[in-house]
Motif scaffolding. Structure first.
Motif, PDB file in Angstrom:
ATOM      1  N   ALA A 106      -1.493   1.054  -6.422  1.00  0.00           N
ATOM      2  CA  ALA A 106      -2.386   0.343  -5.661  1.00  0.00           C
ATOM      3  C   ALA A 106      -2.683   1.033  -4.198  1.00  0.00           C
ATOM      4  CB  ALA A 106      -1.511  -1.060  -5.442  1.00  0.00           C
ATOM      5  N   MET A 107      -1.727   1.499  -3.507  1.00  0.00           N
ATOM      6  CA  MET A 107      -1.644   2.152  -2.434  1.00  0.00           C
ATOM      7  C   MET A 107      -2.715   3.183  -2.574  1.00  0.00           C
ATOM      8  SD  MET A 107       2.377   2.647  -1.443  1.00  0.00           S
ATOM      9  CE  MET A 107       2.073   3.471   0.190  1.00  0.00           C
ATOM     10  N   GLN A 108      -2.639   4.162  -3.567  1.00  0.00           N
ATOM     11  CA  GLN A 108      -3.760   5.165  -3.572  1.00  0.00           C
ATOM     12  C   GLN A 108      -5.244   4.628  -3.851  1.00  0.00           C
ATOM     13  OE1 GLN A 108      -3.971   8.381  -3.679  1.00  0.00           O
ATOM     14  NE2 GLN A 108      -3.279   9.152  -5.758  1.00  0.00           N
ATOM     15  N   LYS A 109      -5.243   3.411  -4.586  1.00  0.00           N
ATOM     16  CA  LYS A 109      -6.569   2.691  -4.553  1.00  0.00           C
ATOM     17  C   LYS A 109      -7.186   2.354  -3.280  1.00  0.00           C
ATOM     18  CE  LYS A 109      -6.128   1.143  -9.380  1.00  0.00           C
ATOM     19  NZ  LYS A 109      -5.900   0.036 -10.182  1.00  0.00           N
ATOM     20  N   ILE A 110      -6.406   1.841  -2.235  1.00  0.00           N
ATOM     21  CA  ILE A 110      -6.616   1.299  -1.084  1.00  0.00           C
ATOM     22  C   ILE A 110      -6.883   2.345  -0.091  1.00  0.00           C
ATOM     23  CG2 ILE A 110      -5.535   0.116   0.958  1.00  0.00           C
ATOM     24  CD1 ILE A 110      -3.993  -1.681  -1.020  1.00  0.00           C
ATOM     25  N   LEU A 111      -6.333   3.493  -0.105  1.00  0.00           N
ATOM     26  CA  LEU A 111      -6.638   4.665   0.723  1.00  0.00           C
ATOM     27  C   LEU A 111      -7.630   5.317   0.264  1.00  0.00           C
ATOM     28  CD1 LEU A 111      -2.669   6.006   0.726  1.00  0.00           C
ATOM     29  CD2 LEU A 111      -4.029   5.253   2.714  1.00  0.00           C
ATOM     30  N   GLN A 112      -8.114   5.117  -1.067  1.00  0.00           N
ATOM     31  CA  GLN A 112      -9.277   5.734  -1.451  1.00  0.00           C
ATOM     32  C   GLN A 112     -10.659   4.934  -1.145  1.00  0.00           C
ATOM     33  OE1 GLN A 112      -8.755   6.871  -5.439  1.00  0.00           O
ATOM     34  NE2 GLN A 112      -7.498   8.780  -4.896  1.00  0.00           N
TER      35      GLN A 112
END
Length: 443
Positions: free
Chosen positions: A411-417
């Motif tokens: 989820a963090m990865q998706k948000i950062l992207q």
């Protein structure tokens, strides 16, 4: 219980095939004479830390004749716990097992351990309260803290000064940290970035700093956790911070989840002003930047508008397996109390940067002037000692925290992207709750 045993064994087999090449020992132990052997499986395989453990083993063995302790590094934390559970099913469990903090519920549920506080009577009051708090389950001390840490802020002081800030400036909030980076970029300071590993541990820490439990039922302390609070206001606030980092290109990482070494390298090579990582890396990072730039250390920055509550202990503790004779249980207890005594925890802290876990060790370090000569360590201790003991800082207890971390990292990865914060966290909550429901169905 039979259903639980089968479930845990299946979980072990699906997570790792550590014994697939015939490394498991025979189920019947040979009759031996001499000292009772106490086996200690741990997850610290590097030369410095495993060497320190071997030195303590040698000292303990030389101090008495009743027991002989044998230590062995079994790989990662996951590998070590999995190997212990499987070995117990074969009747060959080690006496002592090194378990990471998020494996505590799984260790507890495995049924192979007993609370160390049930083995005779000994004083645990000297262990630092926020540390011991994590490993106290159902009112009992289940394991002895060993290598404890929490995240702190590492600062490239040279870049900070180049941005126009005093050398001793430490941002208290995440917003303050962003302002420094923006100012540095406006002045064309090279490497004006924020770095930390893409890891669910930080999400957990910022939840605790807001006084918010990661899971329901008082972080799984008052009753078994049934829900992961990934769409709570506290979680959304963290998501919004990560979203800003991504959209404004403020965050520097390797692109891989849980890449501790890679994120450290970004900072030590001068490509970030700020770096967030464990107190346990103070020694290694300090040595790595020596001669390159001046390094400062500060408390973990918190979200703006929140009151500092404290961090959650990371690292690991040592658990005692129960399927042994009373004499072996006492020997296992005696060794782990020896390894974590005042003197040894001072030595451990100086070598590694991990907290020494005992108040008396902190007192000895102060008396030696350690914090005067190395003030960076004092920052970490003040953060620990000022942590408010409550459900949030006690840390979450749930059998699926390993899965949770992976889900949070995705989820963090998706948000950062650039992904939508609410959608990413809602999806993560659905996945995390489903994993938890599946796990709890076995109890």
């Amino acid at each position: 219980m039979k259903k639980l045993t089968v479930f845990l064994l299946c979980l072990v087999m699906t997570m790792s095939f550590a014994f697939a090449n015939g490394t498991a020992e025979n189920s019947v132990a040979p009759v031996t004479k001499g000292p009772l052997e106490i086996t200690f499986w741990h997850a610290l395989g590097d030369a410095r830390r495993s060497g320190w453990i071997q030195e303590r083993v040698d000292e303990f063995n030389a101090s008495q004749t009743k027991y002989k302790v044998v230590q062995e590094a079994k790989g990662s934390y996951r590998d070590t716990l999995q190997a212990a559970i499987l070995a117990d099913k074969q009747g060959k469990a080690p006496n002592l097992v090194h378990v990471f903090e998020v494996g505590s519920q799984l260790a507890y549920d495995s049924g192979i351990f007993m609370p160390v506080s049930d083995i005779g009577t000994f004083d645990t009051s000297d262990y630092i309260a926020p540390v011991l708090n994590y490993y106290t389950i159902d009112g009992k001390v289940n394991s002895i803290p060993f290598n404890s840490s929490s995240p702190v802020l590492y600062i490239n002081t040279d870049k900070l000064v180049a941005a126009g800030y005093p050398a001793d400036y430490v941002p208290d909030t995440l917003e303050d940290m962003i302002k420094v980076v923006e100012t540095a970029r406006a002045k064309n300071v090279d490497g004006a970035n924020i770095s930390f590993a893409l890891h669910g541990w930080y999400f957990e820490q910022w939840m605790a700093e807001q006084g918010a439990p990661l899971v329901n039922n008082d972080n799984g302390r008052s009753a078994r956790a049934t829900e992961v609070n990934l769409t709570s206001p506290a979680a959304m606030a963290i998501g919004n911070f990560l979203s800003r980092l991504g959209k404004e290109n403020l965050y520097s990482y390797t692109g891989k989840a849980e890449d501790w070494d890679g994120s450290d390298a970004i900072f030590t090579s001068g490509k970030a002003i700020f770096h967030i990582t464990s107190t346990a890396d103070l020694g290694n990072i300090g040595h790595a930047v020596e001669g390159k730039f001046t390094m400062g250390v500060g408390k973990l920055p918190i979200l703006s508008g929140t009151k500092r509550n404290g961090t959650v202990i990371g690292g690991g503790s040592v658990w005692v397996t129960k399927n042994h004779t009373p004499e072996e249980l006492e020997g296992a207890r005696d060794f782990i109390l020896f390894m974590t005594n005042t003197k040894n925890m001072v030595s451990w802290h100086k070598l590694t940067g991990y907290y020494p876990v005992r108040n008396s060790s902190v007192d000895q370090l102060k008396a030696e002037g350690w914090f005067t000569s190395d003030a960076k360590q004092l920052v970490a201790f003040n953060q620990l000692l000022n942590t408010i003991p409550n459900a949030a800082t006690a840390g979450a207890l749930a059998g699926t925290l390993l899965d949770n971390r992976t889900i949070m990292e995705q989820a963090m990865q998706k948000i950062l992207q650039g992904g939508d914060v609410k959608n990413a966290l809602t999806e993560a909550k659905v996945l995390a709750d489903a994993k938890l429901k599946e796990y709890n169905a076995n109890f």
